[in-house]
Design an enzyme around this catalytic site. Structure first.
Site, PDB file in Angstrom:
ATOM      1  N   LYS A  37       0.825  -1.209   0.000  1.00  0.00           N
ATOM      2  CA  LYS A  37       0.000   0.000   0.000  1.00  0.00           C
ATOM      3  C   LYS A  37       0.865   1.269   0.000  1.00  0.00           C
ATOM      4  CE  LYS A  37      -3.980  -2.115   2.402  1.00  0.00           C
ATOM      5  NZ  LYS A  37      -4.809  -1.987   3.641  1.00  0.00           N
ATOM      6  N   TYR A  57     -12.687  -1.940  -2.844  1.00  0.00           N
ATOM      7  CA  TYR A  57     -13.111  -2.052  -1.446  1.00  0.00           C
ATOM      8  C   TYR A  57     -14.629  -1.913  -1.293  1.00  0.00           C
ATOM      9  CZ  TYR A  57      -8.361  -2.112   0.539  1.00  0.00           C
ATOM     10  OH  TYR A  57      -7.098  -2.470   0.921  1.00  0.00           O
ATOM     11  N   PHE A 102     -14.817   4.145   8.280  1.00  0.00           N
ATOM     12  CA  PHE A 102     -13.448   4.386   7.820  1.00  0.00           C
ATOM     13  C   PHE A 102     -13.323   4.420   6.288  1.00  0.00           C
ATOM     14  CE2 PHE A 102     -13.868  -0.226   8.519  1.00  0.00           C
ATOM     15  CZ  PHE A 102     -13.419  -0.742   7.314  1.00  0.00           C
ATOM     16  N   ARG A 153      -2.606 -14.376   4.510  1.00  0.00           N
ATOM     17  CA  ARG A 153      -3.291 -13.608   5.560  1.00  0.00           C
ATOM     18  C   ARG A 153      -2.550 -13.778   6.898  1.00  0.00           C
ATOM     19  NH1 ARG A 153      -7.374  -9.876   4.600  1.00  0.00           N
ATOM     20  NH2 ARG A 153      -8.100 -10.328   6.706  1.00  0.00           N
ATOM     21  N   ARG A 175       2.570  -6.836   9.067  1.00  0.00           N
ATOM     22  CA  ARG A 175       2.007  -5.621   9.670  1.00  0.00           C
ATOM     23  C   ARG A 175       2.708  -5.268  10.978  1.00  0.00           C
ATOM     24  NH1 ARG A 175      -4.184  -6.869   7.702  1.00  0.00           N
ATOM     25  NH2 ARG A 175      -4.163  -5.512   5.866  1.00  0.00           N
ATOM     26  N   ASN A 197      -1.695   0.353   6.938  1.00  0.00           N
ATOM     27  CA  ASN A 197      -1.165  -0.914   7.443  1.00  0.00           C
ATOM     28  C   ASN A 197      -0.376  -1.709   6.392  1.00  0.00           C
ATOM     29  OD1 ASN A 197      -3.280  -1.780   5.920  1.00  0.00           O
ATOM     30  ND2 ASN A 197      -4.438  -2.708   7.576  1.00  0.00           N
ATOM     31  N   HIS A 224      -2.081  -5.554   1.753  1.00  0.00           N
ATOM     32  CA  HIS A 224      -3.414  -6.138   1.578  1.00  0.00           C
ATOM     33  C   HIS A 224      -3.266  -7.584   1.126  1.00  0.00           C
ATOM     34  CE1 HIS A 224      -7.513  -6.781   0.033  1.00  0.00           C
ATOM     35  NE2 HIS A 224      -6.908  -7.388  -0.982  1.00  0.00           N
ATOM     36  N   GLU A 274     -10.413  -9.832  -7.221  1.00  0.00           N
ATOM     37  CA  GLU A 274      -9.354  -8.828  -7.133  1.00  0.00           C
ATOM     38  C   GLU A 274      -8.288  -9.038  -8.213  1.00  0.00           C
ATOM     39  OE1 GLU A 274      -9.953  -8.309  -2.278  1.00  0.00           O
ATOM     40  OE2 GLU A 274      -8.087  -9.184  -3.036  1.00  0.00           O
TER      41      GLU A 274
HETATM   42  P1  IDP Z   1      -7.898  -6.363   6.064  1.00  0.00           P
HETATM   43  O1  IDP Z   1      -7.068  -5.475   5.164  1.00  0.00           O
HETATM   44  O2  IDP Z   1      -7.122  -6.883   7.230  1.00  0.00           O
HETATM   45  O3  IDP Z   1      -8.648  -7.433   5.302  1.00  0.00           O
HETATM   46  P2  IDP Z   1     -10.467  -4.978   6.266  1.00  0.00           P
HETATM   47  O4  IDP Z   1     -11.364  -5.088   7.434  1.00  0.00           O
HETATM   48  O5  IDP Z   1     -10.853  -5.693   5.009  1.00  0.00           O
HETATM   49  O6  IDP Z   1      -8.994  -5.415   6.742  1.00  0.00           O
HETATM   50  O7  IDP Z   1     -10.292  -3.426   5.975  1.00  0.00           O
HETATM   51  C1  IDP Z   1      -9.694  -2.984   4.769  1.00  0.00           C
HETATM   52  C2  IDP Z   1      -8.712  -1.887   5.089  1.00  0.00           C
HETATM   53  O8  IDP Z   1      -9.431  -0.746   5.597  1.00  0.00           O
HETATM   54  C3  IDP Z   1      -7.698  -2.201   6.181  1.00  0.00           C
HETATM   55  O9  IDP Z   1      -6.600  -2.965   5.734  1.00  0.00           O
HETATM   56  C4  IDP Z   1      -7.294  -0.813   6.639  1.00  0.00           C
HETATM   57  O10 IDP Z   1      -6.404  -0.190   5.691  1.00  0.00           O
HETATM   58  C5  IDP Z   1      -8.640  -0.087   6.584  1.00  0.00           C
HETATM   59  N1  IDP Z   1      -9.349  -0.172   7.880  1.00  0.00           N
HETATM   60  C6  IDP Z   1     -10.066  -1.220   8.346  1.00  0.00           C
HETATM   61  N2  IDP Z   1     -10.601  -0.958   9.551  1.00  0.00           N
HETATM   62  C7  IDP Z   1     -10.224   0.306   9.852  1.00  0.00           C
HETATM   63  C8  IDP Z   1     -10.477   1.165  10.985  1.00  0.00           C
HETATM   64  O11 IDP Z   1     -11.152   0.802  11.940  1.00  0.00           O
HETATM   65  N3  IDP Z   1      -9.900   2.404  10.939  1.00  0.00           N
HETATM   66  C9  IDP Z   1      -9.144   2.834   9.889  1.00  0.00           C
HETATM   67  N4  IDP Z   1      -8.900   2.059   8.800  1.00  0.00           N
HETATM   68  C10 IDP Z   1      -9.426   0.812   8.782  1.00  0.00           C
HETATM   69 MG    MG Z   2     -10.158  -7.263   3.889  1.00  0.00          MG
END
Ligand code: IDP
Ligand code: MG
Length: 133
Positions: free
Chosen positions: A10, A50, A58, A86, A103, A113, A116, A127
């Protein structure tokens, strides 16, 4: 059975110049990189990527971040690649992530973070098609 998964480095990580470090960890963990490209998401592309998060608190912050710079997209192939990658990434929030995960090693915050990974085979198919056509 061999499986494919879609990964992204990212914008926070591309900006910090740690593409090589992240790919080195992935390769050292014996994932095979079978596709790789650098790209920049248009806003509509990031929103489609997304789509499952549309309407969440968020979402706007996520789309701003994902369109703030280039990303590196890659396809990994391996037995159980989706779950294994993952696991290597660690939890969404780096504060909760286990030692040795990408991470834990590299992420700045729950939003920024660094990486992805697809979370299911349906997501992986979708995707990979979105990004590699
Ligand atoms: P993942 O990337 O671990 O699958 P997801 O829940 O699919 O997590 O969320 C997608 C992305 O959205 C996350 O990787 C992160 O960049 C962002 N994100 C998710 N939850 C939050 C939050 O609570 N605050 C800010 N950003 C968030
Ligand atoms: Mg996800």
């Amino acid at each position: 059975m061999k499986e494919k998964t879609l990964g992204l480095i990212k914008p926070d990580a591309v900006k910090r110049g740690i593409i090589g470090e992240i790919l080195a960890v992935i390769e050292s963990e014996r994932f095979e990189i079978v596709g790789l490209k650098m790209m920049r998401f248009e806003r509509t592309e990031a929103e489609a990527f997304y789509a499952e998060h549309q309407g969440k608190p968020f979402f706007e912050e996520l789309i701003d971040y994902m369109t703030s710079g280039k990303v590196v997209a890659f396809v990994l192939e391996r037995e159980n690649a989706i779950t294994r990658y993952r696991d290597l990434m660690g939890t969404t929030d780096p504060m909760q992530a286990q030692e040795g995960t990408l991470r834990k090693l590299f992420a700045l915050s729950k939003n920024e973070n660094s990486v992805h990974g697809s979370d299911s085979s349906a997501a992986s198919d979708r995707e990979i098609a979105l990004i590699f056509g």
